[in-house]
Structures are given as C-alpha cells and as structure tokens.
Design a protein around this motif. Structure first.
Motif, mmCIF file in Angstrom:
data_model
loop_
_atom_site.group_PDB
_atom_site.id
_atom_site.type_symbol
_atom_site.label_atom_id
_atom_site.label_comp_id
_atom_site.label_asym_id
_atom_site.label_seq_id
_atom_site.Cartn_x
_atom_site.Cartn_y
_atom_site.Cartn_z
ATOM 1 N N LEU A 34 0.823 -1.203 0.000
ATOM 2 C CA LEU A 34 0.000 0.000 0.000
ATOM 3 C C LEU A 34 0.863 1.261 0.000
ATOM 4 O O LEU A 34 0.634 2.181 -0.789
ATOM 5 C CB LEU A 34 -0.922 -0.016 1.222
ATOM 6 C CG LEU A 34 -1.809 1.224 1.394
ATOM 7 C CD1 LEU A 34 -2.743 1.383 0.215
ATOM 8 C CD2 LEU A 34 -2.591 1.122 2.700
ATOM 9 N N LEU A 35 1.856 1.298 0.881
ATOM 10 C CA LEU A 35 2.701 2.493 0.941
ATOM 11 C C LEU A 35 3.522 2.647 -0.337
ATOM 12 O O LEU A 35 3.731 3.764 -0.814
ATOM 13 C CB LEU A 35 3.631 2.413 2.153
ATOM 14 C CG LEU A 35 4.416 3.695 2.460
ATOM 15 C CD1 LEU A 35 3.473 4.864 2.748
ATOM 16 C CD2 LEU A 35 5.367 3.485 3.641
ATOM 17 N N SER A 36 3.950 1.531 -0.914
ATOM 18 C CA SER A 36 4.707 1.586 -2.168
ATOM 19 C C SER A 36 3.849 2.126 -3.304
ATOM 20 O O SER A 36 4.301 2.943 -4.122
ATOM 21 C CB SER A 36 5.257 0.210 -2.528
ATOM 22 O OG SER A 36 6.159 -0.244 -1.548
ATOM 23 N N ALA A 37 2.591 1.644 -3.376
ATOM 24 C CA ALA A 37 1.687 2.118 -4.417
ATOM 25 C C ALA A 37 1.437 3.620 -4.262
ATOM 26 O O ALA A 37 1.430 4.380 -5.246
ATOM 27 C CB ALA A 37 0.370 1.346 -4.359
ATOM 28 N N PHE A 38 1.210 4.031 -3.006
ATOM 29 C CA PHE A 38 1.003 5.452 -2.779
ATOM 30 C C PHE A 38 2.251 6.246 -3.172
ATOM 31 O O PHE A 38 2.165 7.327 -3.772
ATOM 32 C CB PHE A 38 0.659 5.699 -1.309
ATOM 33 C CG PHE A 38 0.434 7.154 -0.992
ATOM 34 C CD1 PHE A 38 -0.768 7.770 -1.302
ATOM 35 C CD2 PHE A 38 1.431 7.904 -0.402
ATOM 36 C CE1 PHE A 38 -0.969 9.108 -1.020
ATOM 37 C CE2 PHE A 38 1.234 9.234 -0.119
ATOM 38 C CZ PHE A 38 0.026 9.850 -0.427
ATOM 39 N N ALA A 39 3.440 5.713 -2.833
ATOM 40 C CA ALA A 39 4.685 6.400 -3.159
ATOM 41 C C ALA A 39 4.865 6.520 -4.665
ATOM 42 O O ALA A 39 5.366 7.535 -5.160
ATOM 43 C CB ALA A 39 5.867 5.662 -2.541
ATOM 44 N N ASP A 40 4.445 5.469 -5.431
ATOM 45 C CA ASP A 40 4.553 5.539 -6.890
ATOM 46 C C ASP A 40 3.699 6.667 -7.443
ATOM 47 O O ASP A 40 4.133 7.447 -8.305
ATOM 48 C CB ASP A 40 4.133 4.201 -7.512
ATOM 49 C CG ASP A 40 5.137 3.099 -7.222
ATOM 50 O OD1 ASP A 40 6.292 3.442 -6.880
ATOM 51 O OD2 ASP A 40 4.768 1.919 -7.306
#
Length: 611
Positions: free
Chosen positions: A207-213
């Motif tokens: 989730l945090l990675s997707a948001f960061a992308d």
C-alpha cells in the motif's frame, strides 16, 4: 435426499461468510447435525472465505483512498504544499504514529527530512542522512522498500550517531521506508514509523509503495511545472530587462545626440541639465558647492574620487563635474518615473563630462578675453610711460570701458593659490591681473567696501583659505594707477600686524597707517629712533624685552598688575623693567605729551616689523 441441507441454512452460511459484523458460524453449523469432521471443514472454509472477503473489501477501500489521494495531489502545484499533503495522506492510509518524507540530493547523495506528521522532537525536521548510512540509504541504493521492526537492533544498514539520536528523541521503534522514483531517479524516501515494535505486512508495504509511486509522479510533475513556471518567469524578466535596456539605450542615444548638438552649438551647463532631465524623465539640478548639506556633500566627494554617479539619498543621485582632478561643479538627479540602472547612471556621467567640456570651453573663451584685459592692466601699472600712453584708446579698441571702472581691490593670497584666485575673479571683475605679488582687480562697483567684500567672497570660496582684500575708489583710471595701487598695497601690508588675516576692508578705514607707510615715506624710522631709540638699543644689545613690556603696559591702562598678568610675569619684574625705562627715557617719560609720542612710536615700531 435425507442428507440435503436446507436452503435457509445455506443462505445463512453465505451471509456469515460475507458479513461485516461477525456471525457465530459454529452455531449455524451445529443446526445441521453433520458429522464432526464435516462440520470442521465447513467452518474452516467459511472463516477463510470471510477473511478473504474482508481483505478484499479493505483492499478496495485502500485503493479507493489511494486513487482519491492521487487525484487530490495531482491538483496541487506548489511543491512545498504538495509535500505536506503527501505526508498527510500517507499518514491517513497507513495509520502509523509518524509519517515523514526525506528529499534526496543527487549532488551530495544526502537525504534531508523535509516534511513530517506526528513528530514531537523539533530536531527531527531537517535531519540530514549521510550517504550510505541508515535505513533510508538502503532504500535509495537498492530502489526498493526496506523495513525494520526494531530500529535499535537493525543490522541491515550501518547506524549513524546523529540519526540514532534523532530516532531515540522521537521514540521511534519500527520503520518502513519506500522509494519515490521518477523513472530510475530517486527523488526521495517516504517513511511510516511506529513507537512500538511492529512487523510490517506485505499488504502495508504494498500500500505504501503504491502510494509512493503515485506521489512520485505527482511530485515530479509539480517540480517540472514549478521549473517551467520559474523558467517562464525568468524569461519574462529577461524580456522585461531587455526591453528596459533597449529603452534605456534609446534614451542614452537621445541624450548623446542632444549633448553633441549642445557642444557644436555652444550650449551651457543649464542646457545639459535640461536635456538630461528630459531624456531620463527626472529633475536635474546644478548644485551650488557652497550650499550643500552633509549627505550631498559626502556624495559629491565620493563621486569626485570615483568618477561615478553616486547615490545621495532616497531616489537621489549625484555626479561630479570634473576637469582632471579639479572639481568644477556637480549635478543632482532626482529619480522620476524612470528607474535608474547602470545605463542611466552612465548617461549621467557622460552628461557630467559634457558639462565639464562646456565649462572649460567657456572658461577658455573667458580667459582669452580676460587675458587681453590682464595685459591692459599690466600696461596701466607699468613704470614705462610709453606702455601707459593712449591707454584709454587701446582699451576701447578691445571693447573695455575704463571709465566704467569705479573701485580698485588689492588681494593677498598665498602664492600657490594666486592663479586659481585670478581665474575665479575673471568671471566677475572688470580687469584682473597680478602685480608685485598681489592680485589687482578693477570693478564697476561704485562702493569700495562692497567691491572689497565681493572680491573677498569670490576668492575665499574658491581657494578655501584666509584672504585679505583692501578696496579703494578710483578716479581717472587712465592716469597713473600705479600710485593708487601702491597706496592700497601699503595698507594691505600692515593688516597682519594689526592681527588681521582674513578680512575685507577699505583703505580709507586705515588711512593714518597708509599715510605713515605710504610709498616713499622715510621719516617714520627717524621719528621712532628719536622717541624710543634707547629702549630699542637696550633690547638689541641685551636681548631684553623692554619694548614688549612697554606695549603691554600701555595696552593695559598703565596697570603693573594687569601687565604682569598679561605677560605671565611677576609684578616686581614689570616694575623693574619700568624703572629701567625711566632710566633710559627720563623720569618724565609718563608725562601726557611724551607718553603720547612714546605710544605712537611703540605702535609704529611694532608695525615696521610686519611684512
């Protein structure tokens, strides 16, 4: 068919598997009267189905929040505001205690904490992470997420004392960092952290990675837009500056054309000021150097030394008018609608140069005209009668009316300043020249006192040194002017002996002294010797000071006490000298008639020592 499960029971089981609030699955299964093993299998599958359903429901909510956040962030253009909202949204999505973003500097390979949410330690914001140190550096170097459930015991990356101190001050235990990537370029690291030990799940990391992308794309876009806007602003400023420069060059060209015309047409300083003010749309004043306030005077002096246009106050500039090291004047420019930049200041400096050129040109013409007059004055004061012959006719031939000259002024200034004083007087006086180490001026002013004062003011303002001037009325200037000049010069010679070093007087005010010390007078010395000769001889033979003591005695109303005080002597010393005087001059030396002659003789003896 006896083993068939009722439809209502099946529907109840399906509701239990998908329900938000938990429904007691075991209670539903117990109503089926199934074998224990079958009941356990059905219960396990129902719970697994419920967990999967809840996970996908939560995933859907997270994705909805993620896309909602991405849409909101995409509308922001200010980079600083975007960073703050980005951290705020990540904080809401992850539900951790602290969320922060570190920006990556590609030149130094450092990370710096730019934005935080949930922190309490003031030292955390702005924290710098050196290259290769801490969890953040692992995220940057490997371009993938890294996390630790307990930072204090982390071994994946080397520790840094500064980072450890900041983490301890904030009380952080578990940390998750994901990279913000723009293509292959790392632009930052987004962190989610807790103050308790926590193992981050794959779903949380994802989730945090997707948001960061999403955030990286938005942030990079905002940065590019900001750079584009900055470039556009710089371009507009450059075009504006170019336009202003072109306009300034056009004004400078206009001034150059006007000033060239002034030089060719014989213009004056006032014409230069008018042309400069019209081109720069400002007020230009020719300064009177004798009436400057302290601020402007300092600016004029600085401009004189630097040769540049110098600020003199709010919206005011001064430029000195110079001919070599000589200060001829100054121009004061009061800024109007045109802002003064380098071109405007250089234009003012060129105008000052043209002003100096015009002044020198006018001075040269005036000096040429005055040189004729100076030669004529030299002829008038010559001992050669042939040079004085037909002086009136020769003056009229040169356009000079000697019959209009009414006052004679003789000036005493130091030799090194005499030439500058003559130059200044040639602007105002009728005839000016040098004679016997003095300056002689003939003016049309009928009052000698006024003429003496005017000449004194003009010369004093120019040479800035003590000046003595003596004026006298003249009758027929075509007659022997030399006698009158010598008489006034004699008066000028005795003024220093009277304690005067800077004054404007007339010869009539000091007529007795002039009569005594006029040309050819030889009887004064004989009179002095006859009256006080023994006192003079006594002082000369013994290096005594009877004469100064007598002068002080007479000046202090014949009081021995006052005389002693004036000479800084003891009273007895003064009395002894007075007794010696009585022996030399006779006991009746203080009788009224003798005392008068002695007083005059002492005064004359004092004056004869003066130049």
């Amino acid at each position: 068919m006896s083993d068939a499960i009722p439809v209502d029971v099946v529907i109840g089981l399906l509701h239990a598997a998908s329900a938000e609030p938990e429904i007691d699955v075991d209670a539903l299964i117990s109503k089926l009267s199934l074998p224990e093993q079958d009941a356990m299998r059905i219960g396990y599958e129902l719970r697994h189905l419920r967990a999967t359903s809840q996970r996908w429901r939560r995933r859907g909510q997270e994705l909805a929040a993620l896309f909602s956040s991405a849409r909101e962030l995409a509308q922001l253009r200010d980079v600083d505001e975007l960073l703050g909202r980005l951290v705020e949204r990540a904080h809401d999505l992850m539900g951790t205690d602290v969320t922060y973003l570190s920006e990556y500097d590609a030149e130094t390979s450092e990370l710096r904490v730019r934005t935080t949410l949930g922190t309490v330690a003031p030292s955390f914001l702005g924290l710098r992470v050196p290259p290769g140190m801490g969890l953040a550096s692992q995220v940057v170097e490997r371009r993938r997420p890294f996390w630790t459930s307990k930072y204090a015991t982390m071994t994946q990356a080397p520790h840094d004392s500064g980072i450890d101190a900041a983490v301890n001050a904030e009380g952080l235990v578990s940390l998750l960092g994901v990279p913000l990537l723009a293509g292959e370029e790392v632009i930052g690291v987004l962190f989610a952290a807790n103050r308790v030990e926590h193992a981050f799940s794959p779903d949380e990391i994802s989730l945090l990675s997707a948001f960061a992308d999403h955030a990286a794309v938005v942030l990079q876009t905002a940065r590019l837009l900001a750079r584009t806007q900055q470039s556009a602003d710089e371009t507009r400023r450059a075009y504006g500056e170019l336009a202003r420069h072109v306009e300034a060059m056009e004004r400078a060209s206009e001034v150059h054309s006007d000033l060239t015309s002034l030089v060719l047409e014989g213009g004056e300083a006032t014409d230069v000021a008018t042309a400069l003010g019209r081109a720069l749309r400002c007020q230009v004043t020719i300064l009177d150097l004798d009436r400057l306030d302290e601020t402007v005077a300092e600016a004029v002096d600085l401009s004189r030394r630097s040769g540049r246009c110098t600020p003199a106050g709010e919206g005011e500039y001064v430029v000195a008018v110079l001919a070599g090291p000589t200060l001829l004047g100054a121009l004061l420019l009061q800024q109007g609608e045109v802002e003064f930049g380098p071109v405007e200041r250089r234009t003012a400096e060129r105008a000052a140069q043209i002003t100096a050129l015009l002044n020198l040109k006018q001075d040269a013409m005036l000096e040429a005209e005055q040189r004729v007059g100076s030669d004529l004055l030299a002829d008038m004061l010559s001992e050669d009668a042939d040079r004085r012959a037909d002086i009136g006719a020769r003056a009229r031939a040169r356009g000079i009316r000697l019959d209009e000259l009414r006052s004679l002024v003789v000036v005493s200034v130091p030799a090194e300043l005499r030439r500058e004083a003559v130059r200044a007087l040639r602007r105002t006086a009728g005839l000016v020249g040098e004679h016997a180490d003095r300056i002689v001026a003939l003016t049309a002013e009928p009052d000698p006192a006024t003429a003496s004062t005017l000449v004194h003011t003009t010369v004093g303002r120019t040479v800035r040194s003590p000046v003595l001037t003596v004026g006298a009325g003249v009758g027929d200037t075509t007659e022997d002017l030399r006698t009158e000049v010598d008489a006034v010069s004699a008066c000028l010679r005795i003024l220093p002996a009277l304690g005067m070093s800077d004054a404007a007087v007339t010869a009539d005010e000091y007529l007795p002294y002039t009569a005594l010390f006029g040309p050819g007078e030889k009887r004064v010395a004989a009179f002095v010797r006859r009256v006080i000769g023994p006192v003079l001889d006594w002082d000369a033979e013994r290096s005594a000071k009877l004469l100064p003591t007598l002068a002080a005695y007479l000046s202090n109303r014949m009081s021995p006490v006052a005389t002693a005080r004036a000479l800084h002597l003891h009273k007895n010393t003064v009395l002894q000298r007075l007794d010696r005087t009585a022996e030399l001059l006779g006991a009746d030396w203080q009788e009224p008639d003798r005392l008068f002659r002695i007083t005059v003789a002492i005064r004359l003896a004092h004056l004869t020592k003066s130049p």
